[in-house]
Design a protein around this motif. Structure first.
Motif, PDB file in Angstrom:
ATOM      1  N   PRO A   2      -5.704  -6.315  -1.961  1.00 26.65           N
ATOM      2  CA  PRO A   2      -5.526  -4.507  -1.906  1.00 26.65           C
ATOM      3  C   PRO A   2      -4.225  -4.434  -2.219  1.00 26.65           C
ATOM      4  N   ILE A   3      -4.073  -3.369  -2.972  1.00 27.54           N
ATOM      5  CA  ILE A   3      -2.802  -3.181  -3.849  1.00 27.54           C
ATOM      6  C   ILE A   3      -2.336  -1.884  -3.013  1.00 27.54           C
ATOM      7  N   ILE A   4      -0.541  -2.051  -2.573  1.00 24.37           N
ATOM      8  CA  ILE A   4      -0.246  -0.823  -2.361  1.00 24.37           C
ATOM      9  C   ILE A   4       1.265  -0.439  -2.797  1.00 24.37           C
ATOM     10  N   GLU A   5       1.819  -0.951  -4.228  1.00 27.29           N
ATOM     11  CA  GLU A   5       2.826  -0.153  -4.982  1.00 27.29           C
ATOM     12  C   GLU A   5       2.544  -1.023  -5.916  1.00 27.29           C
ATOM     13  N   GLN A   6       2.391  -0.456  -7.296  1.00 24.82           N
ATOM     14  CA  GLN A   6       3.177  -0.603  -8.191  1.00 24.82           C
ATOM     15  C   GLN A   6       3.674  -0.353  -8.999  1.00 24.82           C
ATOM     16  N   ASP A   7       4.612  -0.584  -9.978  1.00 29.45           N
ATOM     17  CA  ASP A   7       5.858   0.203 -11.156  1.00 29.45           C
ATOM     18  C   ASP A   7       5.842  -0.442 -12.288  1.00 29.45           C
ATOM     19  N   VAL A   8       6.312   0.194 -13.409  1.00 32.75           N
ATOM     20  CA  VAL A   8       6.174  -0.263 -14.956  1.00 32.75           C
ATOM     21  C   VAL A   8       7.982   0.022 -15.466  1.00 32.75           C
ATOM     22  N   HIS A   9       7.920  -0.587 -16.276  1.00 35.31           N
ATOM     23  CA  HIS A   9       8.761  -0.633 -17.016  1.00 35.31           C
ATOM     24  C   HIS A   9       8.555  -0.948 -18.905  1.00 35.31           C
ATOM     25  N   ALA A  17      10.406  -3.264  -1.553  1.00 36.56           N
ATOM     26  CA  ALA A  17      10.638  -2.513  -0.677  1.00 36.56           C
ATOM     27  C   ALA A  17       9.958  -1.099  -0.346  1.00 36.56           C
ATOM     28  N   ARG A  18       9.710  -0.779  -1.343  1.00 33.98           N
ATOM     29  CA  ARG A  18       8.834   0.239  -1.179  1.00 33.98           C
ATOM     30  C   ARG A  18       7.410   0.350  -0.134  1.00 33.98           C
ATOM     31  N   ALA A  19       7.126  -0.600  -0.629  1.00 35.77           N
ATOM     32  CA  ALA A  19       5.458  -1.535   0.077  1.00 35.77           C
ATOM     33  C   ALA A  19       5.750  -1.779   1.594  1.00 35.77           C
ATOM     34  N   VAL A  20       6.803  -2.495   1.314  1.00 28.59           N
ATOM     35  CA  VAL A  20       7.299  -2.986   2.612  1.00 28.59           C
ATOM     36  C   VAL A  20       7.718  -1.615   3.463  1.00 28.59           C
ATOM     37  N   ALA A  21       8.067  -0.946   3.443  1.00 28.27           N
ATOM     38  CA  ALA A  21       8.472   0.507   4.020  1.00 28.27           C
ATOM     39  C   ALA A  21       7.446   1.014   4.415  1.00 28.27           C
ATOM     40  N   TRP A  22       6.742   0.960   3.779  1.00 25.29           N
ATOM     41  CA  TRP A  22       5.325   2.419   3.896  1.00 25.29           C
ATOM     42  C   TRP A  22       4.602   1.506   5.092  1.00 25.29           C
ATOM     43  N   HIS A  23       5.396   0.072   4.935  1.00 25.23           N
ATOM     44  CA  HIS A  23       3.695  -0.594   5.756  1.00 25.23           C
ATOM     45  C   HIS A  23       4.361  -0.067   7.339  1.00 25.23           C
ATOM     46  N   ILE A  31      -0.111  -9.801   5.690  1.00 27.93           N
ATOM     47  CA  ILE A  31       0.605 -10.498   4.845  1.00 27.93           C
ATOM     48  C   ILE A  31       0.597  -9.441   3.364  1.00 27.93           C
ATOM     49  N   ILE A  32       2.260  -9.463   3.135  1.00 27.87           N
ATOM     50  CA  ILE A  32       2.581  -8.538   1.871  1.00 27.87           C
ATOM     51  C   ILE A  32       3.546  -9.092   0.731  1.00 27.87           C
TER      52      ILE A  32
END
Length: 291
Positions: free
Chosen positions: A238-245, A269-275, A195-196
C-alpha cells in the motif's frame, strides 16, 4: 509536528474503520463527551467503492493515563454495535523506529536530522546496515549502528540477527531508507511490525534496481519517488506518499539521480511522520492518509 517533549500527555488518538452507516460519528462523539473528553481534531472519509468509513480523532482527556483503560472498556459496546476495527493510542506514547540502510545515506540523514531537530516524533534506538559506510553518519547523532553483512548464502542468518535486534530494542516500526536488500516474506511475517520502504521511482512505473536509467531511456518528463508499506509482493504494498519533479531532455541519468534523491528523502520523511502520528489507515492495497 510535535516532538516527544511537546506532546500533550492528556491527548489521545482514536482510529476507526467500519461500514458507513448513520450514527457512527454521533455515537463516538457522545461517548467521548460523557467521559469528559474534548475533541481537538477530527477527520473522516468514506470510500465510494465499498462504503467503508474511516475516522481519525484527536482528543484531550484530563488524567488520560489513569483513565485510558476505563475509556477503552466503555468504547467496546460502541465498537461492537458498528462492527468497528479501532485503535486508541496516547499521543505521548512515542514509537520506536529502526532504520535500515545500505551505502546511500541521503534518506537516513534526512530522518536523523528531522529527529534531532524534534520534527520527527520517534525514538531511534538503532540503525541497521549491510555495509559499515553509514557508521560515521550516525555517530554524531548518538545512534548505534549494527553492521549485519548479507550475502546470498548468509541471508537467513542475517535476517534472524536483525529480527533479534528488533525484539531486543522493542521496535515498533522499521524504515528501509534505501536498504538495497529484498526482505524475505519470512522476515516480514516473523517481524510482525509495519515496514516502510522508499522506492526511487513513481510506482508502478520503472520497478527494479535501476529505474532512473530506465526512465531516462524512456524519455520521461517527470520522475518521482514512492513510499509504501512492505508486503511479500515486491514493491507492491500500500502506497503512503508519492511526489514528482519535472525533468527535461538535457538531464542525464546522473541529473535524474541527483534530483530523485531530493524527492526520495522528502517523500520518505512525510510518510514516516504520518505513520508515527497515526495518520495512515490501510485499506486493502491502498491507504487513507489524514495528512
Amino acid at each position: 509536528m510535535d516532538s516527544p517533549s511537546q506532546t500533550n500527555v492528556d491527548r489521545a488518538r482514536l482510529l476507526i474503520t467500519c461500514v458507513d452507516r448513520p450514527g457512527v460519528v454521533a455515537a463516538v462523539s457522545q461517548l467521548l463527551y460523557e467521559h469528559g473528553a474534548n475533541v481537538v481534531d477530527s477527520d473522516q472519509h468514506t470510500e465510494p467503492d465499498d462504503l467503508r468509513f474511516f475516522m481519525r480523532l484527536e482528543f484531550d482527556l484530563p488524567g488520560l493515563q489513569e483513565r485510558l483503560a476505563a475509556l477503552e472498556e466503555a468504547f467496546l459496546p460502541v465498537a461492537q454495535r458498528f462492527g468497528m476495527e479501532w485503535r486508541l493510542a496516547p499521543a505521548a506514547r512515542v514509537k520506536r523506529m529502526a532504520v535500515f540502510v545500505s551505502k546511500q545515506d541521503h534518506c537516513l540523514q534526512e530522518l536523523l536530522w528531522l529527529w534531532k531537530k524534534g520534527e520527527l516524533a520517534a525514538h531511534i534506538p538503532l540503525v541497521v546496515s549491510n555495509h559499515p559506510d553509514a557508521r560515521e553518519v550516525v555517530a554524531p547523532f548518538g545512534v548505534p549502528l549494527h553492521h549485519i553483512p548479507v550475502t546470498a548464502s548468509t541471508k537467513p542468518q542475517a535476517e534472524a540477527a536483525a529480527l533479534e535486534l528488533m525484539k531486543d530494542h522493542q521496535v515498533d516500526l522499521i524504515v528501509l531508507a534505501r536498504y538495497m536488500q529484498i526482505v524475505s516474506a519470512d522476515f516480514i511475517e516473523r517481524c510482525g511490525r509495519p515496514i516502510i520502504n522508499i522506492h526511487h521511482s513513481f510506482l508502478p512505473a520503472f520497478v527494479g534496481a535501476n529505474p532512473y536509467a530506465a526512465a531516462h531511456a524512456r524519455g520521461v518528463k517527470l520522475i518521482g519517488a514512492t513510499a509504501h508499506y512492505v508486503t511479500a509482493e515486491l514493491d507492491a504494498g500500500p502506497i503512503i506518499e508519492q511526489d514528482v519533479h519535472r525533468v527535461g531532455h538535457r538531464d542525464a541519468v546522473a541529473d535524474l539521480v541527483r534530483i530523485g534523491r531530493r524527492v526520495e528523502r522528502t517523500v520518505l520523511a512525510r510518510a514516516v511522520a504520518w505513520h508515527l502520528e497515526d495518520r495512515v489507515l490501510p485499506h486493502g492495497n491502498k491507504t487513507v492518509v489524514f495528512a
